[in-house]
Scaffold this motif. Sequence first.
Motif, PDB file in Angstrom:
ATOM      1  N   VAL A  66       0.928  -1.589   0.355  1.00  0.00           N
ATOM      2  CA  VAL A  66      -0.245   0.309  -0.038  1.00  0.00           C
ATOM      3  C   VAL A  66       0.643   1.359   0.408  1.00  0.00           C
ATOM      4  O   VAL A  66       1.836   1.609   0.315  1.00  0.00           O
ATOM      5  N   GLU A  67       0.465   2.161  -0.798  1.00  0.00           N
ATOM      6  CA  GLU A  67       0.813   3.332  -0.643  1.00  0.00           C
ATOM      7  C   GLU A  67      -0.177   4.495  -0.652  1.00  0.00           C
ATOM      8  O   GLU A  67      -1.253   4.569  -1.337  1.00  0.00           O
ATOM      9  N   MET A  68       0.462   5.547   1.033  1.00  0.00           N
ATOM     10  CA  MET A  68      -0.421   6.692   0.890  1.00  0.00           C
ATOM     11  C   MET A  68      -0.195   8.225   0.928  1.00  0.00           C
ATOM     12  O   MET A  68       0.834   8.276   1.352  1.00  0.00           O
ATOM     13  N   PRO A  69      -0.414   8.493  -0.088  1.00  0.00           N
ATOM     14  CA  PRO A  69      -0.075  10.234  -0.387  1.00  0.00           C
ATOM     15  C   PRO A  69      -0.955  10.831   0.476  1.00  0.00           C
ATOM     16  O   PRO A  69      -2.056  10.316   1.138  1.00  0.00           O
ATOM     17  N   PHE A  70      -0.158  11.834   0.530  1.00  0.00           N
ATOM     18  CA  PHE A  70      -0.257  12.912   1.240  1.00  0.00           C
ATOM     19  C   PHE A  70      -0.105  14.287   0.693  1.00  0.00           C
ATOM     20  O   PHE A  70       1.204  14.393   0.691  1.00  0.00           O
ATOM     21  N   HIS A  71      -0.525  15.189   0.932  1.00  0.00           N
ATOM     22  CA  HIS A  71      -0.425  16.547   0.831  1.00  0.00           C
ATOM     23  C   HIS A  71      -0.797  17.221   0.684  1.00  0.00           C
ATOM     24  O   HIS A  71      -2.178  18.056   1.513  1.00  0.00           O
ATOM     25  N   GLY A  72      -0.232  19.084   0.298  1.00  0.00           N
ATOM     26  CA  GLY A  72      -1.861  20.179   0.881  1.00  0.00           C
ATOM     27  C   GLY A  72      -0.052  21.819   0.679  1.00  0.00           C
ATOM     28  O   GLY A  72       0.467  20.867  -0.508  1.00  0.00           O
ATOM     29  N   LEU A  73      -1.104  22.741   0.704  1.00  0.00           N
ATOM     30  CA  LEU A  73      -0.236  23.818   1.052  1.00  0.00           C
ATOM     31  C   LEU A  73      -0.057  24.916   2.186  1.00  0.00           C
ATOM     32  O   LEU A  73      -0.691  23.975   3.045  1.00  0.00           O
ATOM     33  N   TYR A  74       1.270  25.095   2.319  1.00  0.00           N
ATOM     34  CA  TYR A  74       1.724  26.327   3.397  1.00  0.00           C
ATOM     35  C   TYR A  74       1.098  27.304   3.302  1.00  0.00           C
ATOM     36  O   TYR A  74       0.977  27.894   2.315  1.00  0.00           O
ATOM     37  N   ARG A  75       0.120  27.901   4.240  1.00  0.00           N
ATOM     38  CA  ARG A  75      -0.349  29.111   4.582  1.00  0.00           C
ATOM     39  C   ARG A  75       0.808  29.614   5.511  1.00  0.00           C
ATOM     40  O   ARG A  75       0.310  30.993   5.233  1.00  0.00           O
ATOM     41  N   GLU A  76       1.199  30.146   6.250  1.00  0.00           N
ATOM     42  CA  GLU A  76       2.437  30.200   7.017  1.00  0.00           C
ATOM     43  C   GLU A  76       3.337  29.634   7.364  1.00  0.00           C
ATOM     44  O   GLU A  76       3.458  28.506   7.306  1.00  0.00           O
ATOM     45  N   SER A  78       6.736  30.954   9.966  1.00  0.00           N
ATOM     46  CA  SER A  78       7.341  32.163  10.575  1.00  0.00           C
ATOM     47  C   SER A  78       8.393  31.184  11.566  1.00  0.00           C
ATOM     48  O   SER A  78       7.957  30.076  12.538  1.00  0.00           O
ATOM     49  N   GLU A  79       9.581  31.249  10.360  1.00  0.00           N
ATOM     50  CA  GLU A  79      10.681  30.508  11.570  1.00  0.00           C
ATOM     51  C   GLU A  79      11.741  30.986  12.601  1.00  0.00           C
ATOM     52  O   GLU A  79      11.710  32.429  12.501  1.00  0.00           O
ATOM     53  N   PRO A  80      11.602  30.558  13.882  1.00  0.00           N
ATOM     54  CA  PRO A  80      11.674  28.938  13.648  1.00  0.00           C
ATOM     55  C   PRO A  80      10.323  28.646  15.040  1.00  0.00           C
ATOM     56  O   PRO A  80       9.996  27.796  15.061  1.00  0.00           O
ATOM     57  N   ASP A  81       9.170  29.707  14.752  1.00  0.00           N
ATOM     58  CA  ASP A  81       8.306  29.902  15.859  1.00  0.00           C
ATOM     59  C   ASP A  81       6.899  29.096  15.060  1.00  0.00           C
ATOM     60  O   ASP A  81       6.606  28.157  16.044  1.00  0.00           O
ATOM     61  N   GLY A  82       6.725  28.358  14.113  1.00  0.00           N
ATOM     62  CA  GLY A  82       5.581  27.317  13.699  1.00  0.00           C
ATOM     63  C   GLY A  82       4.634  27.384  11.923  1.00  0.00           C
ATOM     64  O   GLY A  82       5.682  28.214  11.610  1.00  0.00           O
ATOM     65  N   LEU A  83       4.550  26.769  11.678  1.00  0.00           N
ATOM     66  CA  LEU A  83       3.551  26.830  10.857  1.00  0.00           C
ATOM     67  C   LEU A  83       1.621  26.472  10.648  1.00  0.00           C
ATOM     68  O   LEU A  83       2.200  26.227  11.645  1.00  0.00           O
ATOM     69  N   VAL A  84       1.077  26.945   9.565  1.00  0.00           N
ATOM     70  CA  VAL A  84       0.145  26.178   9.348  1.00  0.00           C
ATOM     71  C   VAL A  84       0.082  25.924   8.035  1.00  0.00           C
ATOM     72  O   VAL A  84       0.199  26.187   7.124  1.00  0.00           O
ATOM     73  N   LEU A  85      -0.349  24.406   7.385  1.00  0.00           N
ATOM     74  CA  LEU A  85      -0.275  23.691   6.356  1.00  0.00           C
ATOM     75  C   LEU A  85      -1.890  22.831   6.688  1.00  0.00           C
ATOM     76  O   LEU A  85      -2.459  22.613   7.315  1.00  0.00           O
ATOM     77  N   THR A  86      -2.056  23.483   5.296  1.00  0.00           N
ATOM     78  CA  THR A  86      -3.036  21.774   4.520  1.00  0.00           C
ATOM     79  C   THR A  86      -2.845  20.622   4.480  1.00  0.00           C
ATOM     80  O   THR A  86      -1.341  20.868   4.482  1.00  0.00           O
ATOM     81  N   LEU A  87      -3.960  19.529   4.484  1.00  0.00           N
ATOM     82  CA  LEU A  87      -3.348  18.182   4.646  1.00  0.00           C
ATOM     83  C   LEU A  87      -4.765  17.774   3.815  1.00  0.00           C
ATOM     84  O   LEU A  87      -5.674  17.364   4.458  1.00  0.00           O
TER      85      LEU A  87
END
Length: 151
Positions: A66-76, A78-87
């Motif tokens: 089985v292969e399980m692909p995931f993808h999304g976009l980076y919304r924010e 903020s290095e080094p404080d964090g990320l917001v992304l879609t999944l």
Amino acid sequence: MTGGTREGIDLTRVLHAPQQRVFAAWTSPEDFAAWYGGEADVPLDRVAMDVRPGGAWSLVIVMPGVEMPFHGLYREVSEPDGLVLTLKEASAPEDAEGEIVTVTFSDLGDGTTELAFQQRGGNLTPEQYAAAEDGWEAFFDALAARLATHP
């Protein structure tokens, strides 16, 4: 959690690594492939990351048969404080935004970082959120191990 409903996932981990290193573990393809998926294999040639607001990311978790692909976009970003992304997983409708993942890295001093993780979107059933939470816990175990062996 009331009435058997569930709207997402909230997890917090203290990692024994500096804040900048934890951020790098989320934004470097080599690091991300090493821990995302937990014990499963994520071939580096199946990882793509354009870490900037509006940039895309994708990876494929490979397990026997089985292969399980995931993808999304980076919304924010903020290095080094964090990320917001879609999944999104492969079965998500193409026009769906997917789940929103917010991860915040807080410097606790002494080379430790608190990772605060939140996943929202309402696209999963309560059972799917529970399974996804178990998955993220395993991923974060693998992240902690990666940080311990690759400081």
